[in-house]
Design an enzyme around this catalytic site. Sequence first.
Site, short mmCIF file in Angstrom:
data_model
loop_
_atom_site.label_atom_id
_atom_site.label_comp_id
_atom_site.label_asym_id
_atom_site.label_seq_id
_atom_site.Cartn_x
_atom_site.Cartn_y
_atom_site.Cartn_z
N THR A 136 -41.98 105.50 34.05
CA THR A 136 -43.71 105.57 34.11
C THR A 136 -44.30 107.39 34.25
O THR A 136 -44.20 107.43 35.74
CB THR A 136 -45.07 104.56 34.13
N GLU A 138 -47.97 107.09 35.21
CA GLU A 138 -48.36 106.49 36.21
C GLU A 138 -47.57 107.56 37.76
O GLU A 138 -48.27 108.05 38.19
CB GLU A 138 -48.68 105.87 36.27
N TYR A 165 -49.54 99.67 40.97
CA TYR A 165 -48.50 99.75 39.92
C TYR A 165 -47.79 101.25 40.49
O TYR A 165 -46.41 100.87 40.06
CB TYR A 165 -49.20 99.26 38.83
N LYS A 169 -43.58 100.82 40.89
CA LYS A 169 -42.79 102.01 39.43
C LYS A 169 -41.45 102.76 40.40
O LYS A 169 -40.35 103.11 39.93
CB LYS A 169 -43.78 102.24 38.28
P1 NAP Z 1 -46.80 94.19 28.52
O1 NAP Z 1 -47.29 94.70 27.13
O2 NAP Z 1 -47.67 94.26 29.58
O3 NAP Z 1 -45.68 94.06 28.40
C1 NAP Z 1 -44.91 93.45 29.81
C2 NAP Z 1 -44.25 92.51 29.15
O4 NAP Z 1 -43.61 91.94 30.59
C3 NAP Z 1 -44.37 91.20 29.26
O5 NAP Z 1 -43.71 90.44 28.14
C4 NAP Z 1 -44.42 90.01 30.21
O6 NAP Z 1 -44.58 89.19 29.91
C5 NAP Z 1 -43.69 90.80 31.25
N1 NAP Z 1 -43.49 90.42 32.62
C6 NAP Z 1 -44.79 90.27 33.37
N2 NAP Z 1 -44.17 89.71 34.74
C7 NAP Z 1 -43.24 89.38 34.61
C8 NAP Z 1 -42.58 89.46 35.18
N3 NAP Z 1 -43.22 88.44 36.68
N4 NAP Z 1 -41.03 88.59 34.79
C9 NAP Z 1 -40.52 88.64 33.24
N5 NAP Z 1 -41.48 88.78 32.45
C10 NAP Z 1 -42.77 89.72 33.20
O7 NAP Z 1 -46.33 96.19 28.92
P2 NAP Z 1 -45.63 97.21 27.57
O8 NAP Z 1 -46.65 98.27 27.38
O9 NAP Z 1 -44.98 96.49 26.10
O10 NAP Z 1 -44.33 98.19 28.44
C11 NAP Z 1 -43.50 97.90 28.77
C12 NAP Z 1 -43.01 98.12 30.13
O11 NAP Z 1 -43.27 99.72 29.97
C13 NAP Z 1 -43.65 98.00 31.58
O12 NAP Z 1 -42.78 97.53 32.24
C14 NAP Z 1 -44.81 99.57 31.55
O13 NAP Z 1 -44.70 98.62 33.20
C15 NAP Z 1 -44.05 100.40 30.96
N6 NAP Z 1 -44.86 101.25 30.21
C16 NAP Z 1 -45.32 101.01 29.68
C17 NAP Z 1 -46.25 101.96 29.07
C18 NAP Z 1 -46.94 102.04 27.96
O14 NAP Z 1 -47.98 103.13 27.59
N7 NAP Z 1 -47.42 101.07 27.03
C19 NAP Z 1 -46.29 103.46 29.16
C20 NAP Z 1 -44.96 103.59 30.77
C21 NAP Z 1 -44.50 102.69 30.58
P3 NAP Z 1 -46.19 87.49 29.19
O15 NAP Z 1 -46.05 88.38 28.04
O16 NAP Z 1 -46.23 86.40 30.05
O17 NAP Z 1 -47.63 88.78 30.14
N1 GDD Z 2 -57.97 99.84 31.08
C1 GDD Z 2 -58.97 100.85 30.57
N2 GDD Z 2 -60.52 99.71 30.12
N3 GDD Z 2 -59.35 101.99 30.69
C2 GDD Z 2 -59.81 102.23 30.84
C3 GDD Z 2 -61.86 102.03 30.63
C4 GDD Z 2 -61.43 100.53 30.70
O1 GDD Z 2 -62.75 99.70 30.25
N4 GDD Z 2 -62.13 103.12 30.91
C5 GDD Z 2 -61.83 103.88 30.53
N5 GDD Z 2 -60.20 103.56 30.91
C6 GDD Z 2 -59.89 104.80 31.61
C7 GDD Z 2 -59.21 104.29 32.37
O2 GDD Z 2 -59.65 104.46 34.06
C8 GDD Z 2 -57.67 105.71 32.39
O3 GDD Z 2 -58.04 106.44 33.18
C9 GDD Z 2 -57.46 105.25 31.33
O4 GDD Z 2 -58.76 105.33 30.52
C10 GDD Z 2 -55.98 104.72 30.37
O5 GDD Z 2 -55.92 103.27 30.86
P1 GDD Z 2 -55.89 102.44 30.72
O6 GDD Z 2 -55.30 102.25 29.42
O7 GDD Z 2 -55.83 100.77 31.35
O8 GDD Z 2 -53.93 102.63 30.86
P2 GDD Z 2 -53.25 103.58 32.07
O9 GDD Z 2 -52.89 104.85 32.23
O10 GDD Z 2 -54.05 102.91 33.35
O11 GDD Z 2 -51.93 102.76 31.97
C11 GDD Z 2 -51.24 102.16 30.81
O12 GDD Z 2 -49.93 103.60 30.80
C12 GDD Z 2 -49.31 104.16 31.68
C13 GDD Z 2 -48.53 105.55 31.38
O13 GDD Z 2 -48.78 105.99 32.20
C14 GDD Z 2 -50.29 101.43 31.46
O14 GDD Z 2 -49.59 101.36 29.72
C15 GDD Z 2 -49.39 101.49 32.04
O15 GDD Z 2 -48.55 100.02 33.09
C16 GDD Z 2 -48.61 102.62 31.69
O16 GDD Z 2 -47.28 102.79 33.51
#
Ligand code: NAP
Ligand code: GDD
Length: 361
Positions: A136, A138, A165, A169
């Site tokens: 990620t 992050e 987190y 990661k």
């Molecule tokens: P998500 O919607 O939160 O999905 C996370 C998945 O992991 C869900 O299926 C969840 O199951 C499962 N999970 C949680 N805890 C677990 C455990 N203990 N054992 C097995 N499975 C578990 O996340 P996503 O947005 O699809 O992201 C997929 C991956 O990419 C994650 O690893 C995330 O950290 C990473 N990532 C995401 C982003 C982004 O912007 N979306 C960016 C960079 C990296 P439940 O449905 O049961 O909760």
């Molecule tokens: N969630 C959330 N809720 N974020 C908020 C809010 C709120 O009410 N208000 C402002 N934010 C700001 C957070 O402080 C952050 O700076 C930004 O919005 C994005 O927050 P999220 O959407 O929660 O995503 P993230 O960037 O912290 O993390 C996501 O992206 C990562 C990749 O850069 C997640 O998907 C992570 O799993 C992923 O790794």
Amino acid sequence: MSTTQKVALVTGITGQDGSYLAELLLEKGYMVHGVKRRASSFNTQRIDHIYQDQHEVHVNFKLHYGDLTDSTNIIRIIQEVQPDEIYNLGAMSHVMVSFDSPEYVANVDGLGTLRILEAVRLLGLTKKTRVYQASTSELYGGLAENKNAAGFYDENSPFYPRSPYGAAKIYGFWITKNYREAYNMFACNGILFNHESPRRGETFVTRKITMAVAAIAKGKQDCLYLGNLNSQRDWGHAKDYVEAMWRILQQDVPEDYVIATGVTTYIRDFVIMAFAEVGVTLTFEGEQENETATVAACSNPLYQIAIGTVVLRVDPEYYRPTEVDLLIGDPTKSKTQLGWKPQYDLAAMVKEMVASDLKLY
Ligand code: NAP
Ligand code: GDD
């Protein structure tokens, strides 16, 4: 099953990315196995359309109960499935929540990655099984001084995680790289910047905004409360990003890749774009926790909101102990080496998300 059919195992299949990846792999003719957690209520909404098809069409899709905290379970599933490719998407993925449950996150997001890699090694599958690790942006922590000369984070930028987190990661990133080097495994990190979709979890900021816009437009909610409006994110579409995951595992040589759009946007501007989808123009006033957004004009006859209505306030409860202020990635390597071409831009994605959430109400 034909003898050449590829077999994939996807952890986190019930999540946003897992559901899009499952669809992509099925389209490509894979046998797809997914790991889902047992929950007290249904947690398969994002894949029900595939699962329900199974009895009629999809004999190529199978779910296994499992958890990344349980080594024996992971070993047993991998032994049974004998996957050609593992996509380790399972994680506690909410940055803010990770401050409340840091040990659990270390266990799932950090050690969970090790459990997958070690299972592949113990089962003698290092030559057969390719592993994708969901790393990620992050990891970069948003430190300005760590961007490259052109102002982006790339594959060579230093890491400085700013949350439990991110810290978990970073272990996943390095242990994946280490197993690649130590055991010659085809194990790769996709360093994905934020990616969203109508299937995004409801508490991530983009989805929280698009759901609130739809609810406010339909008279079901008065006001949206957010935290830091001044952070910036490089947002792409999850559907495009799972294509990149797949491409990473189809290369001749295992490497790590940044997947990003190269464009960054303030949270405040995402709010403006989302409200514009229902014909609402906003005026912002005040600073920090006193900032508000008020309806300045409302052009859509379907969604009439009175001029002067305050539709956004800041709630400091959503501020993070440490924030990642700015993320912007350089996708040059993924575009040139993987031939990856995203289909969505931010405007198209916001449109799709708001339209989808309007249907909810
Ligand atoms: P998500 O919607 O939160 O999905 C996370 C998945 O992991 C869900 O299926 C969840 O199951 C499962 N999970 C949680 N805890 C677990 C455990 N203990 N054992 C097995 N499975 C578990 O996340 P996503 O947005 O699809 O992201 C997929 C991956 O990419 C994650 O690893 C995330 O950290 C990473 N990532 C995401 C982003 C982004 O912007 N979306 C960016 C960079 C990296 P439940 O449905 O049961 O909760
Ligand atoms: N969630 C959330 N809720 N974020 C908020 C809010 C709120 O009410 N208000 C402002 N934010 C700001 C957070 O402080 C952050 O700076 C930004 O919005 C994005 O927050 P999220 O959407 O929660 O995503 P993230 O960037 O912290 O993390 C996501 O992206 C990562 C990749 O850069 C997640 O998907 C992570 O799993 C992923 O790794």
